[in-house]
Scaffold this motif. Sequence first.
Motif, mmCIF file in Angstrom:
data_model
loop_
_atom_site.group_PDB
_atom_site.id
_atom_site.type_symbol
_atom_site.label_atom_id
_atom_site.label_comp_id
_atom_site.label_asym_id
_atom_site.label_seq_id
_atom_site.Cartn_x
_atom_site.Cartn_y
_atom_site.Cartn_z
ATOM 1 N N SER A 1 0.819 -1.114 0.193
ATOM 2 C CA SER A 1 -0.255 0.007 0.131
ATOM 3 C C SER A 1 0.643 1.314 -0.034
ATOM 4 C CB SER A 1 -0.953 -0.112 1.153
ATOM 5 O OG SER A 1 -0.250 0.055 2.471
ATOM 6 N N PHE A 2 2.064 1.157 0.410
ATOM 7 C CA PHE A 2 3.112 2.183 0.373
ATOM 8 C C PHE A 2 3.781 2.503 -0.875
ATOM 9 C CE2 PHE A 2 2.718 1.426 5.276
ATOM 10 C CZ PHE A 2 2.628 2.645 5.626
ATOM 11 N N THR A 3 4.008 1.470 -1.775
ATOM 12 C CA THR A 3 4.640 1.457 -3.051
ATOM 13 C C THR A 3 3.693 1.435 -4.151
ATOM 14 O OG1 THR A 3 4.755 -0.835 -3.101
ATOM 15 C CG2 THR A 3 6.409 0.002 -1.874
ATOM 16 N N MET A 4 2.487 1.328 -4.054
ATOM 17 C CA MET A 4 1.693 1.428 -5.027
ATOM 18 C C MET A 4 1.396 2.660 -5.494
ATOM 19 S SD MET A 4 0.050 -1.218 -6.506
ATOM 20 C CE MET A 4 -1.588 -0.455 -7.287
ATOM 21 N N PRO A 5 1.437 3.809 -4.838
ATOM 22 C CA PRO A 5 1.246 5.220 -5.429
ATOM 23 C C PRO A 5 2.328 5.388 -6.462
ATOM 24 C CG PRO A 5 0.717 5.400 -3.013
ATOM 25 C CD PRO A 5 1.197 3.703 -3.456
ATOM 26 N N ALA A 6 3.554 4.717 -6.233
ATOM 27 C CA ALA A 6 4.751 5.076 -7.297
ATOM 28 C C ALA A 6 4.289 4.739 -8.743
ATOM 29 C CB ALA A 6 5.879 4.464 -6.681
ATOM 30 N N LEU A 7 3.458 3.830 -8.860
ATOM 31 C CA LEU A 7 2.915 3.268 -10.205
ATOM 32 C C LEU A 7 1.690 4.278 -10.916
ATOM 33 C CD1 LEU A 7 2.703 -0.531 -9.557
ATOM 34 C CD2 LEU A 7 4.600 0.741 -10.693
ATOM 35 N N PRO B 1 0.190 8.394 -11.300
ATOM 36 C CA PRO B 1 0.508 9.767 -10.980
ATOM 37 C C PRO B 1 0.000 10.332 -9.830
ATOM 38 C CG PRO B 1 -1.061 9.746 -12.875
ATOM 39 C CD PRO B 1 -0.549 8.274 -12.545
ATOM 40 N N ASN B 2 0.752 11.436 -9.112
ATOM 41 C CA ASN B 2 0.160 11.960 -8.020
ATOM 42 C C ASN B 2 -0.698 13.257 -8.328
ATOM 43 O OD1 ASN B 2 -0.285 12.917 -5.292
ATOM 44 N ND2 ASN B 2 1.777 13.080 -4.936
ATOM 45 N N PRO B 3 -1.905 13.009 -8.017
ATOM 46 C CA PRO B 3 -2.904 14.279 -8.122
ATOM 47 C C PRO B 3 -2.534 15.495 -7.765
ATOM 48 C CG PRO B 3 -4.242 12.085 -7.652
ATOM 49 C CD PRO B 3 -2.728 11.863 -7.465
ATOM 50 N N THR C 1 2.556 13.464 -19.423
ATOM 51 C CA THR C 1 2.311 12.082 -19.579
ATOM 52 C C THR C 1 3.040 11.271 -18.505
ATOM 53 O OG1 THR C 1 3.777 11.719 -21.162
ATOM 54 C CG2 THR C 1 1.477 12.209 -21.717
ATOM 55 N N PHE C 2 2.286 10.721 -17.354
ATOM 56 C CA PHE C 2 3.282 9.976 -16.487
ATOM 57 C C PHE C 2 3.625 8.672 -16.989
ATOM 58 C CE2 PHE C 2 3.165 7.024 -12.963
ATOM 59 C CZ PHE C 2 3.864 7.495 -12.003
ATOM 60 N N SER C 3 4.859 8.400 -16.373
ATOM 61 C CA SER C 3 5.463 7.027 -16.789
ATOM 62 C C SER C 3 6.059 6.601 -15.740
ATOM 63 C CB SER C 3 6.260 7.180 -17.925
ATOM 64 O OG SER C 3 6.998 5.761 -18.174
ATOM 65 N N PRO C 4 5.817 5.380 -14.889
ATOM 66 C CA PRO C 4 6.440 5.087 -13.590
ATOM 67 C C PRO C 4 7.815 4.517 -13.896
ATOM 68 C CG PRO C 4 5.094 3.285 -14.411
ATOM 69 C CD PRO C 4 4.744 4.628 -15.078
ATOM 70 N N THR C 5 8.711 4.719 -13.100
ATOM 71 C CA THR C 5 10.326 4.452 -13.292
ATOM 72 C C THR C 5 10.275 2.927 -13.199
ATOM 73 O OG1 THR C 5 10.467 4.635 -10.898
ATOM 74 C CG2 THR C 5 10.643 6.566 -12.256
#
Length: 202
Positions: free
Chosen positions: A68-74, A76-78, A106-110
């Motif tokens: 649940s802590f790492t999912m937001p990295a996938l 974009p942060n509103p 355009t968001f792209s996860p690292t």
Amino acid sequence: MQGSSSSSGDESLLPNSIHLGQIADFWKRYDSVADGHDLKLSKHLNDNLDVLLIFAGLFSAINTAFISFTMPALSPNPATETNALLRLLISGADNKTLAAFDQSETFSPTLISIAMNCLLYASLACSLVAAIGAMMCKEWLHSLDRAGQTGSIEDQGRIRQRKFDGAQRWQLETIIDFLPTSILISITLFFTGVVVFLITLN
């Protein structure tokens, strides 16, 4: 004459009675040995499965909380996007600038975020597989329990042997022995994901 014929008839029945007695003795001994073996095996395997189920449940909960802590990295942060738009509005940007900003962002996860979450999800999958396997094996062991069976000792013995042969054929003990390995793989993947997560903090 009649006495001799009756005595000869009794003698002809004697081998059959001896044979039946030997069969009954065999199944009695089989029942005694099988009961001891099954109780020892069932207790040993059930104890191992109980420990594994408790650990797998707790570890899966910890893993899920960490995901649940790492999912937001996938995604974009509103809040970040909103703050950027507010800065543009405050700086007096016109509609063309806002349109260009909307198209360019355009968001792209690292890759490191993707790898981290893949490791954590793989860890969770392994622990869940171990938990599901443990529950299925406990049900299998429960089916081997002869408590409440009806019928003659011979019938019960034959049913027990058929179930035992099935457990041997499907490698029940081997499957149970593999489940802790699945937990170890899960732990390894989890801590690898944690290390990757700590790297992203720097």
